[in-house]
Write an enzyme that holds these catalytic residues in place. Structure first.
Site, PDB file in Angstrom:
ATOM      1  N   GLU A  50       0.302  -1.121   0.746  1.00  0.00           N
ATOM      2  CA  GLU A  50      -0.234   0.048  -0.325  1.00  0.00           C
ATOM      3  C   GLU A  50       1.082   1.068  -0.172  1.00  0.00           C
ATOM      4  O   GLU A  50       0.673   2.520  -0.092  1.00  0.00           O
ATOM      5  CB  GLU A  50      -1.024   0.151   0.969  1.00  0.00           C
ATOM      6  CG  GLU A  50      -2.015  -1.130   1.261  1.00  0.00           C
ATOM      7  CD  GLU A  50      -3.088  -0.593   2.227  1.00  0.00           C
ATOM      8  OE1 GLU A  50      -3.707   0.456   2.616  1.00  0.00           O
ATOM      9  OE2 GLU A  50      -3.145  -1.177   3.349  1.00  0.00           O
ATOM     10  N   ASP A  82     -10.109  -2.428   9.579  1.00  0.00           N
ATOM     11  CA  ASP A  82      -9.334  -1.556   8.221  1.00  0.00           C
ATOM     12  C   ASP A  82      -7.998  -2.867   8.172  1.00  0.00           C
ATOM     13  O   ASP A  82      -7.895  -2.137   9.432  1.00  0.00           O
ATOM     14  CB  ASP A  82      -8.954  -0.375   8.773  1.00  0.00           C
ATOM     15  CG  ASP A  82     -10.108   0.544   8.362  1.00  0.00           C
ATOM     16  OD1 ASP A  82     -10.291   1.211   7.455  1.00  0.00           O
ATOM     17  OD2 ASP A  82     -10.648   1.116   9.147  1.00  0.00           O
ATOM     18  N   THR A  83      -6.884  -2.431   7.446  1.00  0.00           N
ATOM     19  CA  THR A  83      -6.574  -3.755   7.157  1.00  0.00           C
ATOM     20  C   THR A  83      -5.100  -3.094   5.953  1.00  0.00           C
ATOM     21  O   THR A  83      -5.198  -1.691   5.085  1.00  0.00           O
ATOM     22  CB  THR A  83      -7.519  -4.502   6.113  1.00  0.00           C
ATOM     23  OG1 THR A  83      -8.747  -4.773   7.377  1.00  0.00           O
ATOM     24  CG2 THR A  83      -6.343  -5.881   5.489  1.00  0.00           C
ATOM     25  N   THR A  84      -4.415  -3.718   6.258  1.00  0.00           N
ATOM     26  CA  THR A  84      -2.968  -4.011   5.226  1.00  0.00           C
ATOM     27  C   THR A  84      -2.980  -4.752   4.385  1.00  0.00           C
ATOM     28  O   THR A  84      -3.403  -6.016   4.987  1.00  0.00           O
ATOM     29  CB  THR A  84      -2.224  -3.011   5.018  1.00  0.00           C
ATOM     30  OG1 THR A  84      -0.554  -2.909   4.772  1.00  0.00           O
ATOM     31  CG2 THR A  84      -1.162  -4.313   6.311  1.00  0.00           C
ATOM     32  N   SER A  92      -4.657  -6.418   9.604  1.00  0.00           N
ATOM     33  CA  SER A  92      -5.641  -5.012  10.232  1.00  0.00           C
ATOM     34  C   SER A  92      -5.582  -4.434  11.477  1.00  0.00           C
ATOM     35  O   SER A  92      -5.368  -5.570  12.818  1.00  0.00           O
ATOM     36  CB  SER A  92      -6.626  -5.986   9.549  1.00  0.00           C
ATOM     37  OG  SER A  92      -7.773  -5.129   9.969  1.00  0.00           O
TER      38      SER A  92
END
Length: 583
Positions: free
Chosen positions: A52, A389-391, A408
């Site tokens: 990201e 919410d997360t990567t 996350s």
């Protein structure tokens, strides 16, 4: 040097020749100039890291260049992401991964999702007058699994020590990094939430505000936490001073977390579950994750003439009204089942084989009315076993090892709590438990909740693709759309990641979110069928951002893709630097 002067017929001939040559030179790429994807794939014979944020991807690519493998690079990238994008992920959250080991051709799944504290039970919450599962604060905190997940990955597949793979993350935490565009917006949106906890505010709101895009942010407390892990491994987190700080903070807030809850935790190696779709085999992590909904959704869609499947008859074009209607309705059916049946398999009997059955999917598919949206979809009754919410980031190395990894805090900035001196937020993954004792996802001590974060993987012949798309309950349906884009519509991984998407975060109802790149005529057609469309921008964060890498085992060439819905990039491993003789 004497200049040649050209005039008359010669000049005219030269001009004509120049246009002819230009036409010849540019004829080939004309069709490519009309493509719909905004950027090209990264193509390399060496490794590729897609993440990201470019700084985090570069950290992983550097580890590859130093001789590390895909697993080493994945941990390095994830650690750096926890520093650079603290609202989405970090060492206070959970982790899942799928590892493809090139030398054996085998897939391995890792479930590094943490359990609830032993004292966090339905009865405990009811004694406090709580009737709904808290979504923030100390009562939403479960044991963070990420660091133990890193430890398991490195111990089984890695070639580098914690001190080596955590070095880039420690550097950025101590020396700072400029905040990227999307992250600045996310950060600003979390200001009021962070202000509710003194430690969180002091850590993430320097000067009382969120850092702006391009401003350099440092986190010395997090640098120290990472240095402890680099020196002492996972025990620094689960048994050492970090654990003591977490337990002390929990006690101060009347939370139930104990030293034993952390010390006794261990992530688990699991067998990925799979289904076949148009010649591809698609893999997900088994429950307690939602990945099973992706597989059921694909099984349902197999009966519809999407793209290449409709070559000998009616054909649903990509993002046509028929294709989107079928996908949205399949999503509702699969998610109704997932929500009804998925929980921690150590506590509940989950009909995994029944939910993955092609016959079951065919029966569910019969419920789809192509003329009308279904606004109330009940779960089906799959076959149960006889007994009881997360990567997101992904890496492929030069040898063909691949890692699909997702991690996350759940919500942005998780629980909103930072244990004293640690520099990271504790996640709020416990918010996904239910307080209905009959639910497979009922809250219980040392139980793991239904999880939204899922890594994906797919293979066909010599092709391997590791992929993932973030965004809570967006993920399983986004996975299915990505797979369909590749398998049904012949897209490359960058096209498949960029293509306009829909999402439906709710379970009942006919509401659905869509990007405005889906043509107005298509949206009008869907509205006429009963869909209630909420429109978003061209590359909306509501649809989640993703990354992907692919490997052609026959040629040894790797490919990388990164979603424009995030700040990310796919970065190739640099060529070795050697000293030349010069002159």
């Amino acid at each position: 040097m004497k200049r040649m002067r050209i005039s008359g017929i010669g000049a005219g001939f030269l001009v004509t020749l120049s246009f002819a040559m230009a036409a010849a030179l540019f004829a080939a790429p004309v069709s490519a100039q009309d493509r719909t994807q905004g950027r090209s794939m990264v193509v390399s014979q060496r490794g590729i890291v897609a993440a990201e944020n470019p700084l985090a991807a570069q950290a992983g690519a550097t580890i590859l260049a130093q001789g590390g493998n895909a697993i080493d690079a994945a941990v390095a990238t994830n650690a750096a992401m926890g520093v650079i994008e603290p609202m989405m992920n970090g060492i206070g959250g959970d982790l899942f991964a799928i590892v493809y080991e090139a030398k054996t051709g085998k897939l391995y799944g890792l479930n590094a999702s943490g359990w609830a504290p032993a004292g966090l039970t339905i009865e405990f919450l009811k004694s406090k007058g709580i009737t709904e599962m808290p979504q923030k604060g100390i009562l939403s905190v479960t044991v963070p699994g990420a660091v133990d997940g890193w430890s398991k990955l490195l111990a089984r597949f890695g070639t580098r020590k914690f001190s080596e793979v955590l070095a880039p993350a420690i550097f950025y935490a101590r020396e700072g990094f400029p905040v990227a565009e999307w992250d600045a917006a996310y950060w600003d949106g979390g200001v009021k939430y962070l202000q509710q906890d003194q430690n969180a505010s002091a850590t993430f709101l320097p000067g009382g505000r969120a850092p702006r895009m391009g401003e350099v942010f440092r986190n010395l407390d997090l640098a120290r936490s990472l240095e402890l892990i680099a020196a002492d491994g996972r025990d620094a987190f689960y048994r050492g001073s970090i654990a003591k700080s977490i337990v002390a903070s929990s006690a101060k807030l009347d939370g139930p977390m104990t030293a034993a809850d952390l010390a006794d935790f261990s992530s688990e190696w699991v067998e990925p579950i799979s289904t076949t779709y148009r010649g591809w085999t698609v893999y997900e992590i088994p429950p307690n994750g939602q990945g099973i909904a992706t597989l059921e959704m694909l099984n349902i869609l197999e009966g519809f003439p999407l793209g290449q499947a409709g070559q000998n008859g009616p054909r649903y074009e990509q993002n046509s009204a028929d294709a989107l209607h079928a996908m949205i309705e399949a999503k509702k059916l699969a998610y109704a089942d997932m929500y009804r049946y998925v929980g921690d398999p150590k506590f509940s009997q989950i009909p995994v084989e029944g939910l993955l059955s092609k016959n079951y999917a065919a029966e569910r598919a019969k419920l789809i009315d192509m003329a009308k949206a279904n606004c109330s979809v009940p779960p089906g009754v799959p076959a149960f076993p006889a007994k009881g919410d997360t990567t997101y980031l992904t890496v492929v190395d030069a040898a063909g090892n691949m890692v699909s990894l997702i991690q996350s805090n759940y919500s942005g900035f998780g629980s909103g709590l930072v244990a004293n001196g640690t520099g990271f937020v504790l996640h709020n993954r416990g918010g996904l438990f239910k307080l209905d004792p009959q639910s497979p996802d009922a809250l219980a001590g040392h139980k793991r909740p239904l999880h939204t974060i899922i890594p994906g993987f797919m293979s066909k012949g010599d092709e391997r693709i590791a992929f993932g798309i973030m965004g809570g309950f967006n993920q399983a349906q986004a996975h299915a759309q990505f797979v369909s884009n590749v398998a049904d519509f012949g897209m490359n991984i960058q096209q498949a990641m960029e293509a306009a998407r829909f999402t439906k975060y709710t379970f009942p109802g006919c509401d659905v979110e869509m990007e405005d790149r889906i043509p107005a005529a298509v949206r009008e057609n869907l509205t006429a069928r009963g869909h209630q469309i909420h429109l978003h921008g061209a590359y909306s964060a509501v649809m989640g951002g993703g990354q992907a890498v692919a490997r052609d085992n026959a040629s040894g060439v790797n490919f990388g893709a990164s979603d424009p819905r995030k700040d990310g990039e796919a970065i190739p491993e640099p060529a070795p630097v050697t000293s030349g003789s010069g002159r």
